[in-house]
Design a protein around this motif. Structure first.
Motif, PDB file in Angstrom:
ATOM      1  N   PRO A  67       0.816  -1.224   0.000  1.00  0.00           N
ATOM      2  CA  PRO A  67       0.000   0.000   0.000  1.00  0.00           C
ATOM      3  C   PRO A  67       0.849   1.275   0.000  1.00  0.00           C
ATOM      4  O   PRO A  67       1.869   1.344   0.688  1.00  0.00           O
ATOM      5  N   PHE A  68       0.436   2.240  -0.768  1.00  0.00           N
ATOM      6  CA  PHE A  68       1.058   3.555  -0.932  1.00  0.00           C
ATOM      7  C   PHE A  68       2.365   3.517  -1.734  1.00  0.00           C
ATOM      8  O   PHE A  68       2.760   4.526  -2.298  1.00  0.00           O
ATOM      9  N   LEU A  69       3.037   2.378  -1.763  1.00  0.00           N
ATOM     10  CA  LEU A  69       4.330   2.297  -2.447  1.00  0.00           C
ATOM     11  C   LEU A  69       4.243   1.530  -3.763  1.00  0.00           C
ATOM     12  O   LEU A  69       5.232   1.416  -4.477  1.00  0.00           O
ATOM     13  N   LYS A 120      10.266   1.615   5.102  1.00  0.00           N
ATOM     14  CA  LYS A 120      10.268   2.748   6.039  1.00  0.00           C
ATOM     15  C   LYS A 120      10.555   4.051   5.298  1.00  0.00           C
ATOM     16  O   LYS A 120       9.852   5.048   5.483  1.00  0.00           O
ATOM     17  N   LYS A 121      11.579   4.052   4.441  1.00  0.00           N
ATOM     18  CA  LYS A 121      11.925   5.259   3.683  1.00  0.00           C
ATOM     19  C   LYS A 121      10.792   5.676   2.748  1.00  0.00           C
ATOM     20  O   LYS A 121      10.543   6.863   2.561  1.00  0.00           O
ATOM     21  N   GLY A 122      10.117   4.694   2.170  1.00  0.00           N
ATOM     22  CA  GLY A 122       9.012   4.998   1.271  1.00  0.00           C
ATOM     23  C   GLY A 122       7.814   5.605   1.975  1.00  0.00           C
ATOM     24  O   GLY A 122       7.108   6.450   1.420  1.00  0.00           O
ATOM     25  N   LEU A 123       7.573   5.194   3.218  1.00  0.00           N
ATOM     26  CA  LEU A 123       6.430   5.691   3.982  1.00  0.00           C
ATOM     27  C   LEU A 123       6.747   6.983   4.737  1.00  0.00           C
ATOM     28  O   LEU A 123       5.839   7.736   5.096  1.00  0.00           O
ATOM     29  N   LEU A 124       8.020   7.239   4.967  1.00  0.00           N
ATOM     30  CA  LEU A 124       8.457   8.373   5.772  1.00  0.00           C
ATOM     31  C   LEU A 124       8.069   9.699   5.130  1.00  0.00           C
ATOM     32  O   LEU A 124       8.258   9.901   3.937  1.00  0.00           O
ATOM     33  N   GLY A 125       7.521  10.578   5.928  1.00  0.00           N
ATOM     34  CA  GLY A 125       7.220  11.927   5.446  1.00  0.00           C
ATOM     35  C   GLY A 125       5.834  12.061   4.865  1.00  0.00           C
ATOM     36  O   GLY A 125       4.943  12.599   5.505  1.00  0.00           O
ATOM     37  N   PRO A 168       7.633   5.732  10.804  1.00  0.00           N
ATOM     38  CA  PRO A 168       7.131   4.358  10.699  1.00  0.00           C
ATOM     39  C   PRO A 168       8.120   3.336  11.260  1.00  0.00           C
ATOM     40  O   PRO A 168       9.322   3.435  11.025  1.00  0.00           O
ATOM     41  N   GLN A 169       7.583   2.404  12.020  1.00  0.00           N
ATOM     42  CA  GLN A 169       8.384   1.293  12.552  1.00  0.00           C
ATOM     43  C   GLN A 169       7.986   0.044  11.770  1.00  0.00           C
ATOM     44  O   GLN A 169       6.876  -0.466  11.930  1.00  0.00           O
TER      45      GLN A 169
END
Length: 169
Positions: free
Chosen positions: A53-55, A73-78, A84-85
């Motif tokens: 999801p989202f990525l 994590k990098k993809g979801l960050l920001g 994100p953990q």
């Protein structure tokens, strides 16, 4: 000497389960802490990709579980989450294959600490005409296919193809 070097490469490349490289056919669980909509189980497709999801589509072939967790994590960050953990674990390894002189040849799910004697037992044991010493493993090491002579203590890896030869006596 060359055989010993290949064995050392194989051992060191798989000595630690956290170094396991994901590949087509592995099933993984991805957990994002406190985000149940982003927690999923997925099988890596033939092209080495998953959908998340989202990525959207992520290429994961050759990554370790830690590397994949960092990528997610990098993809979801920001844009989606502040901190994100993410954790990734292997639910089911891709199979190994055994054919030749065993009672039930075929593909079987890989298991941790799998040796050739255990793989033979999983395949129902040796057939009546099986060789007790002519066992070979076809394995991909660093992108190259190698043929290994094996014994009961040889470590089996996912995607290995085990050939149990027929005895001539």
């Amino acid at each position: 000497m060359r055989f010993l070097v290949v064995l050392l490469l194989i051992y060191t490349s798989f000595a630690n389960a956290s170094d396991y490289q994901l590949g087509s056919g592995d099933s993984i669980a991805i957990t994002v802490y406190n985000e149940p909509d982003l927690t999923t189980k997925v099988r890596i497709n033939k092209s080495g990709k998953i959908t998340f999801p989202f990525l959207n589509e992520l290429h994961v072939h050759g990554l370790t579980t830690k590397q994949l967790a960092l990528k997610i994590k990098k993809g979801l960050l920001g844009d989606y989450l502040i901190n994100p953990q993410v954790s990734v674990s292997i639910v089911e390894y891709r199979p190994f294959f055994i054919h030749g002189q065993v009672k039930m040849p075929g593909g079987y799910p890989f298991q941790d600490d799998l040796t050739l004697d255990k793989a033979i037992a999983i395949a129902g044991g040796l057939a009546a005409r099986a060789s007790k010493t002519q066992w070979k493993i076809t394995r991909v090491v660093n992108g190259k296919t190698v043929l290994l002579n094996a014994d009961v203590a040889t470590l089996i890896l996912p995607d290995d193809i085990i050939e149990i030869e027929q005895s001539f006596f």
